[in-house]
Design a protein around this motif. Sequence first.
Motif, short mmCIF file in Angstrom:
data_model
loop_
_atom_site.label_atom_id
_atom_site.label_comp_id
_atom_site.label_asym_id
_atom_site.label_seq_id
_atom_site.Cartn_x
_atom_site.Cartn_y
_atom_site.Cartn_z
N SER A 175 0.82 -1.22 0.00
CA SER A 175 0.00 0.00 0.00
C SER A 175 0.85 1.27 0.00
CB SER A 175 -0.93 0.02 1.21
OG SER A 175 -0.19 0.14 2.40
N SER A 177 1.63 3.05 2.58
CA SER A 177 1.14 4.03 3.57
C SER A 177 0.85 3.32 4.88
CB SER A 177 -0.13 4.69 3.05
OG SER A 177 -0.68 5.52 4.03
N GLU A 182 -6.13 4.74 3.53
CA GLU A 182 -5.45 4.49 2.26
C GLU A 182 -5.19 3.01 2.04
OE1 GLU A 182 -2.02 6.90 1.64
OE2 GLU A 182 -3.05 8.74 2.23
#
Length: 184
Positions: A175, A177, A182
């Motif tokens: 990802s 993040s 998110e």
Amino acid sequence: MDWLDWLLLVGRVVVVFFALLIAVMLLIWVERKVIADMQTRMGPMRAGPRGILITLADGIKLFFKEGITPALADRPVYLIAPVISMLPAFLAFAVIPFGTSVTLFGRRVPFQLADLNIGILWVLAMGSLMIYGIVLAGWSSGSNYPLLGAIRSSAQMISYEVGMGLALIAVLMYSGSLQMSEIV
């Protein structure tokens, strides 16, 4: 933030709190039913339809049960230790997004209490703080055996956290993040 924003925040906190309580109640009922099926028994059937209110009856029984404090217990720590264990468990759910946002009274209201930049680390930190409550509960009883049990339990929780942290590395790398909204 004006008063309406605070009111919406308090409303979201109350909804998440009661959703967690109801989820725990249902999971305990499902566990009892599955264990009863494994033992070819009927399981809880007396309280409510198909025994669904049995955990509510257990909670009411525990609420009115006489509290027994050991004679050698450090009373303030003995009473505050369960709160120290329970509070981080509820706080860990503050960063979990339960869905997209809606618009109420002209304001965007997310289905998440707080959207922290370090959401995953928040969940891991809250899991680590629960260990203190367990150790304090064992230590404050004034006996060696609860203390040994608390130390064993805390070692077990720490070993689970290592595996959980390693499992999250792949998700974080994919990802890019730490923010839960998110990642989802």
